[in-house]
Every structure is written in C-alpha cells, then in structure tokens.
Design a protein around this motif. Structure first.
Motif, PDB file in Angstrom:
ATOM      1  N   LEU A 187      -2.626  -5.474   3.227  1.00  0.00           N
ATOM      2  CA  LEU A 187      -2.684  -4.656   4.438  1.00  0.00           C
ATOM      3  C   LEU A 187      -2.593  -5.497   5.700  1.00  0.00           C
ATOM      4  O   LEU A 187      -2.061  -5.034   6.716  1.00  0.00           O
ATOM      5  N   VAL A 188      -3.115  -6.715   5.659  1.00  0.00           N
ATOM      6  CA  VAL A 188      -3.089  -7.568   6.844  1.00  0.00           C
ATOM      7  C   VAL A 188      -2.035  -8.673   6.715  1.00  0.00           C
ATOM      8  O   VAL A 188      -2.045  -9.630   7.481  1.00  0.00           O
ATOM      9  N   GLY A 189      -1.126  -8.522   5.761  1.00  0.00           N
ATOM     10  CA  GLY A 189      -0.058  -9.500   5.577  1.00  0.00           C
ATOM     11  C   GLY A 189       1.185  -8.826   5.044  1.00  0.00           C
ATOM     12  O   GLY A 189       1.470  -8.898   3.845  1.00  0.00           O
ATOM     13  N   VAL A 250      -8.802  -3.719  11.419  1.00  0.00           N
ATOM     14  CA  VAL A 250      -8.228  -3.063  10.247  1.00  0.00           C
ATOM     15  C   VAL A 250      -9.325  -2.738   9.239  1.00  0.00           C
ATOM     16  O   VAL A 250      -9.378  -1.639   8.677  1.00  0.00           O
ATOM     17  N   LEU A 251     -10.210  -3.689   9.033  1.00  0.00           N
ATOM     18  CA  LEU A 251     -11.279  -3.517   8.055  1.00  0.00           C
ATOM     19  C   LEU A 251     -12.216  -2.371   8.445  1.00  0.00           C
ATOM     20  O   LEU A 251     -12.737  -1.656   7.574  1.00  0.00           O
ATOM     21  N   ASP A 252     -12.429  -2.173   9.746  1.00  0.00           N
ATOM     22  CA  ASP A 252     -13.247  -1.043  10.201  1.00  0.00           C
ATOM     23  C   ASP A 252     -12.625   0.278   9.752  1.00  0.00           C
ATOM     24  O   ASP A 252     -13.326   1.191   9.291  1.00  0.00           O
ATOM     25  N   ALA A 253     -11.295   0.385   9.874  1.00  0.00           N
ATOM     26  CA  ALA A 253     -10.600   1.605   9.442  1.00  0.00           C
ATOM     27  C   ALA A 253     -10.649   1.754   7.923  1.00  0.00           C
ATOM     28  O   ALA A 253     -10.817   2.864   7.402  1.00  0.00           O
ATOM     29  N   VAL A 254     -10.518   0.646   7.223  1.00  0.00           N
ATOM     30  CA  VAL A 254     -10.588   0.669   5.756  1.00  0.00           C
ATOM     31  C   VAL A 254     -11.971   1.129   5.306  1.00  0.00           C
ATOM     32  O   VAL A 254     -12.100   1.943   4.381  1.00  0.00           O
ATOM     33  N   GLN A 267     -11.208  -1.324  -3.011  1.00  0.00           N
ATOM     34  CA  GLN A 267     -10.489  -0.257  -3.712  1.00  0.00           C
ATOM     35  C   GLN A 267      -9.465   0.415  -2.808  1.00  0.00           C
ATOM     36  O   GLN A 267      -8.351   0.718  -3.229  1.00  0.00           O
ATOM     37  N   VAL A 268      -9.834   0.654  -1.560  1.00  0.00           N
ATOM     38  CA  VAL A 268      -8.898   1.272  -0.613  1.00  0.00           C
ATOM     39  C   VAL A 268      -7.711   0.341  -0.357  1.00  0.00           C
ATOM     40  O   VAL A 268      -6.549   0.780  -0.345  1.00  0.00           O
ATOM     41  N   SER A 269      -7.981  -0.935  -0.169  1.00  0.00           N
ATOM     42  CA  SER A 269      -6.905  -1.907   0.091  1.00  0.00           C
ATOM     43  C   SER A 269      -5.951  -2.012  -1.085  1.00  0.00           C
ATOM     44  O   SER A 269      -4.724  -2.087  -0.906  1.00  0.00           O
ATOM     45  N   LEU A 270      -6.495  -2.003  -2.294  1.00  0.00           N
ATOM     46  CA  LEU A 270      -5.651  -2.052  -3.493  1.00  0.00           C
ATOM     47  C   LEU A 270      -4.899  -0.742  -3.690  1.00  0.00           C
ATOM     48  O   LEU A 270      -3.726  -0.740  -4.080  1.00  0.00           O
ATOM     49  N   ALA A 271      -5.562   0.384  -3.425  1.00  0.00           N
ATOM     50  CA  ALA A 271      -4.911   1.689  -3.580  1.00  0.00           C
ATOM     51  C   ALA A 271      -3.728   1.819  -2.632  1.00  0.00           C
ATOM     52  O   ALA A 271      -2.700   2.406  -2.984  1.00  0.00           O
ATOM     53  N   TRP A 272      -3.869   1.279  -1.417  1.00  0.00           N
ATOM     54  CA  TRP A 272      -2.742   1.307  -0.471  1.00  0.00           C
ATOM     55  C   TRP A 272      -1.550   0.540  -1.044  1.00  0.00           C
ATOM     56  O   TRP A 272      -0.407   1.015  -0.995  1.00  0.00           O
ATOM     57  N   LEU A 273      -1.803  -0.632  -1.612  1.00  0.00           N
ATOM     58  CA  LEU A 273      -0.721  -1.408  -2.215  1.00  0.00           C
ATOM     59  C   LEU A 273      -0.085  -0.669  -3.385  1.00  0.00           C
ATOM     60  O   LEU A 273       1.140  -0.610  -3.507  1.00  0.00           O
ATOM     61  N   LEU A 274      -0.916  -0.100  -4.248  1.00  0.00           N
ATOM     62  CA  LEU A 274      -0.410   0.591  -5.438  1.00  0.00           C
ATOM     63  C   LEU A 274       0.412   1.821  -5.071  1.00  0.00           C
ATOM     64  O   LEU A 274       1.246   2.272  -5.867  1.00  0.00           O
ATOM     65  N   SER A 275       0.197   2.356  -3.867  1.00  0.00           N
ATOM     66  CA  SER A 275       0.951   3.537  -3.441  1.00  0.00           C
ATOM     67  C   SER A 275       2.324   3.184  -2.883  1.00  0.00           C
ATOM     68  O   SER A 275       3.149   4.069  -2.651  1.00  0.00           O
ATOM     69  N   GLN A 276       2.580   1.900  -2.666  1.00  0.00           N
ATOM     70  CA  GLN A 276       3.871   1.472  -2.135  1.00  0.00           C
ATOM     71  C   GLN A 276       4.911   1.461  -3.255  1.00  0.00           C
ATOM     72  O   GLN A 276       4.733   0.781  -4.266  1.00  0.00           O
ATOM     73  N   GLU A 307      -4.451   9.339   5.573  1.00  0.00           N
ATOM     74  CA  GLU A 307      -5.085   8.025   5.486  1.00  0.00           C
ATOM     75  C   GLU A 307      -4.050   6.929   5.320  1.00  0.00           C
ATOM     76  O   GLU A 307      -4.141   5.864   5.959  1.00  0.00           O
ATOM     77  N   THR A 308      -3.051   7.180   4.489  1.00  0.00           N
ATOM     78  CA  THR A 308      -1.984   6.201   4.297  1.00  0.00           C
ATOM     79  C   THR A 308      -1.224   5.972   5.596  1.00  0.00           C
ATOM     80  O   THR A 308      -0.917   4.820   5.964  1.00  0.00           O
ATOM     81  N   ALA A 309      -0.923   7.054   6.309  1.00  0.00           N
ATOM     82  CA  ALA A 309      -0.199   6.943   7.578  1.00  0.00           C
ATOM     83  C   ALA A 309      -1.014   6.146   8.600  1.00  0.00           C
ATOM     84  O   ALA A 309      -0.463   5.346   9.356  1.00  0.00           O
ATOM     85  N   LYS A 310      -2.331   6.372   8.611  1.00  0.00           N
ATOM     86  CA  LYS A 310      -3.192   5.640   9.544  1.00  0.00           C
ATOM     87  C   LYS A 310      -3.158   4.146   9.256  1.00  0.00           C
ATOM     88  O   LYS A 310      -3.015   3.317  10.182  1.00  0.00           O
ATOM     89  N   LEU A 311      -3.271   3.776   7.981  1.00  0.00           N
ATOM     90  CA  LEU A 311      -3.225   2.363   7.613  1.00  0.00           C
ATOM     91  C   LEU A 311      -1.848   1.766   7.873  1.00  0.00           C
ATOM     92  O   LEU A 311      -1.729   0.618   8.326  1.00  0.00           O
ATOM     93  N   ASN A 312      -0.802   2.531   7.584  1.00  0.00           N
ATOM     94  CA  ASN A 312       0.558   2.057   7.843  1.00  0.00           C
ATOM     95  C   ASN A 312       0.752   1.726   9.311  1.00  0.00           C
ATOM     96  O   ASN A 312       1.309   0.683   9.675  1.00  0.00           O
TER      97      ASN A 312
END
Length: 339
Positions: A187-189, A250-254, A267-276, A307-312
């Motif tokens: 998420l940060v890279g 970023v971590l605050d939003a996560v 889990q949220v950070s990994l779930a974001w990756l797995l959704s790509q 949530e995905t759009a917010k992180l994106n």
C-alpha cells in the motif's frame, strides 16, 4: 485457501505463499531468528491452511533457510512448489556472486543440496547483474531447465525494460521463458504500477509480492512514538524508502477500515493486495505462529468497494513521465466511443 495459475503457465500456487526468510540465525538478528522447532510449527500451520507455495533464497541466513525448509517439508515436498533465488554473494571469491553461467550453475547445485531435492520448481534470479551479459544469464537458466534442475524460472527486482528485453530474447531463441516476477509491492510502495505491472499483464508474467507489509510497517505494531525503539525490527532492518509521516497517515486509514471489519491492519493491507487483479501470490513471512495465523485470515477478508477506493486514492503513486503525458493526450472522443 485460494489458488491461481502463476503467469502464463500451468503451475498452480496458493494466493498466499510462505516466505522462509526468517528461518535460521545470521548477521541480521531482527530478520534471521527462527529455529528448527518453531519453524516446524509455522510450516505445519501453513500446510494445514492450504499453502502449497514456499519461498526462500540461498542468501537467507547463509543457506540455513534452504536447509531448514527442505527438512521441514520432508515427505510432503512433492505436494509443494518451492521457489528459491540466486545472485547474491555466497562466498569470498569474485565469482561467487552474480548471474554468470558459472555462478548460476554452482548456486543451483548448492541449493539443490541444501533443499535435499533433485529439482527446484521456480528458480529466480534475485537481482540484476550489470557485469554479466543478459544473454549469458538467460542461456544458463534455459540450460538448468533443460537439465531438469529447475522446472520454471523467474526474476526479482528487475526494471521493466530489462525484463521485457529478456522475455523477447527468450521467445526469439525458444528458451525457457520467465513465468514470474517477484517484486516489492505494498500500500505504501506502489512504484511497480508505473511500468512493471503493464509489462507483466502484456507478457503473461505472474506477479508475486515480497514485503507486502513494507517490512512490518503496515502490521500496525509501530506508532509515531515507538518507531525509534532500538528493539523493533525496523530499527535493525529498515531499508525500504518510505516517508514515515505519510505512511502513518495511510496507517490511520487502514486502522479505521480494520476496526470496521474486526480485523487487523495487516489483514487489511494484505486483503488490498489480494484484491488487485495483477497479483498472483503474496509472500507472508512470520517469526511466530500468531503472526502467521493473522496473515492467513486475510484471504477471507473482503474490503468494500468504498474502502478499496479510499485506499487506492490515498496511496496512488504520482504519475511519471511519459505516463502522465500519455494519459493527458488520450483522444477523448475515441475513449467515449469505445465505452
């Protein structure tokens, strides 16, 4: 567990892969710190969860990681996919590193011995080597496949232009072709979205992700107050370029999203990756069973589209030239007509 074909191949791997970098003891105590008994429990838990993809490298703890992983898989080796890597220094001699034909042949034989196996499922070149012609490296990898010592090949930490040139040479000479690129992504890279991801999508190279939690930063255990604690991992092994203050934003939003799901930031950070859609498999490394269990649960976490759009949006990388120029000069009428 969920599974996917790795790139343009018939090799089926779990969406979460087990990274054995922590196995053994070595010169980076914050990384190499897991002994035989605890590593056995970790591997057993990974297998029980459906993980069939295990990743290591010859340079991890000076080969201890490979030795331990080979022993731990034991009779279940045939059920699993083992990836290991070569290219880093493995001895004092000038020829004991890099991607020369000599070193790759020597390194492969040494990895086979340490892993106690007669073949490596996925053999990955760990980095670039500016001192060896690309054709020499690719020819050596092709010969290792032809000899049956490696079943598939991949690369790690290569720029997109070099990987593209390599795939072109492999196709032209009918050599074994890369099916995998193992790259840093989190998420940060998100740098690889500029050129690497489009290349992989175009050429059928499957993306696997290392350091999905940015060296542990996205696990949520670090705060602005404890980041400088000399006893934490980032104090001893902090090599990823990251604006920490932006990272904490970023971590605050996560954390907020994690609270909505009764989940953890990891889990949220990994779930974001797995959704790509461009991600085949994500490497998770653990030094204790509780960390592994936490990571494994990410497979079942479904983020909402909001949530995905917010992180994106929060982590979207700044466009690079000429990418931004290409986007800016798209013909609007054609885009609209093709919708």
């Amino acid at each position: 567990m969920k599974y996917v074909q790795l790139g343009n191949s018939g090799l089926i791997v779990s969406k979460l892969a087990f990274g054995a970098m922590t196995f053994g003891y070595g010169n980076i105590p914050s990384v190499y710190k897991v002994g035989q008994d605890q590593s056995q429990e970790l591997v057993d838990r990974a297998l029980a969860a459906g993980i069939n993809f295990f990743d290591t490298a010859d340079a991890y703890a000076d080969g201890q990681s490979e030795e331990m992983l080979g022993r731990l898989l034991g009779a279940r080796r045939k059920e699993t996919v083992i990836a290991t890597k070569a290219g880093n220094r493995m001895g004092p001699g000038l020829v004991q590193s890099g991607l020369s034909r000599k070193h790759l042949f020597d390194a492969c034989d040494a990895s086979l011995a340490r892993l106690n196996t007669d073949y490596i499922d996925l053999y990955i070149v760990h980095k670039t080597d500016p001192f060896t012609p690309l054709e020499e490296t690719l020819g050596a990898l092709n010969d290792l496949v032809r000899q049956g010592k490696a079943r598939y090949i991949g690369y790690s930490n290569w720029p997109a232009w070099m990987a593209a040139q390599a795939v072109q040479i492999q196709h032209e000479r009918r050599w074994a072709t890369f099916i995998n690129g193992q790259m840093y992504y989190s998420l940060v890279g998100r740098d690889i979205e500029h050129d690497t991801v489009p290349f992989m999508n175009n050429c059928g190279v499957g993306l696997t992700v290392w350091s999905p939690l940015a060296g542990g930063f996205l696990s949520g255990k670090y705060t602005r107050d404890n980041l400088s604690d000399p006893n934490n991992r980032l104090s001893g092994f902090d090599f990823l370029p990251l604006d920490k203050e932006w990272g904490f934003t970023v971590l605050d939003a996560v954390r907020e999203i994690a609270q909505n799901h009764s989940a953890t930031p990891a889990q949220v950070s990994l779930a974001w990756l797995l959704s790509q859609s461009h991600v085949c498999s994500v490497l998770v490394g653990s030094s204790k069973p509780s960390q592994l269990d936490d990571n494994l649960s990410a497979v079942d976490l479904q983020l909402t589209s909001e949530e995905t759009a917010k992180l994106n949006e929060l982590t979207r990388p700044v466009p690079l030239y000429p990418n931004w120029f290409t986007t800016m000069t798209l013909d609007g009428r054609v885009v609209e007509a093709l919708k």
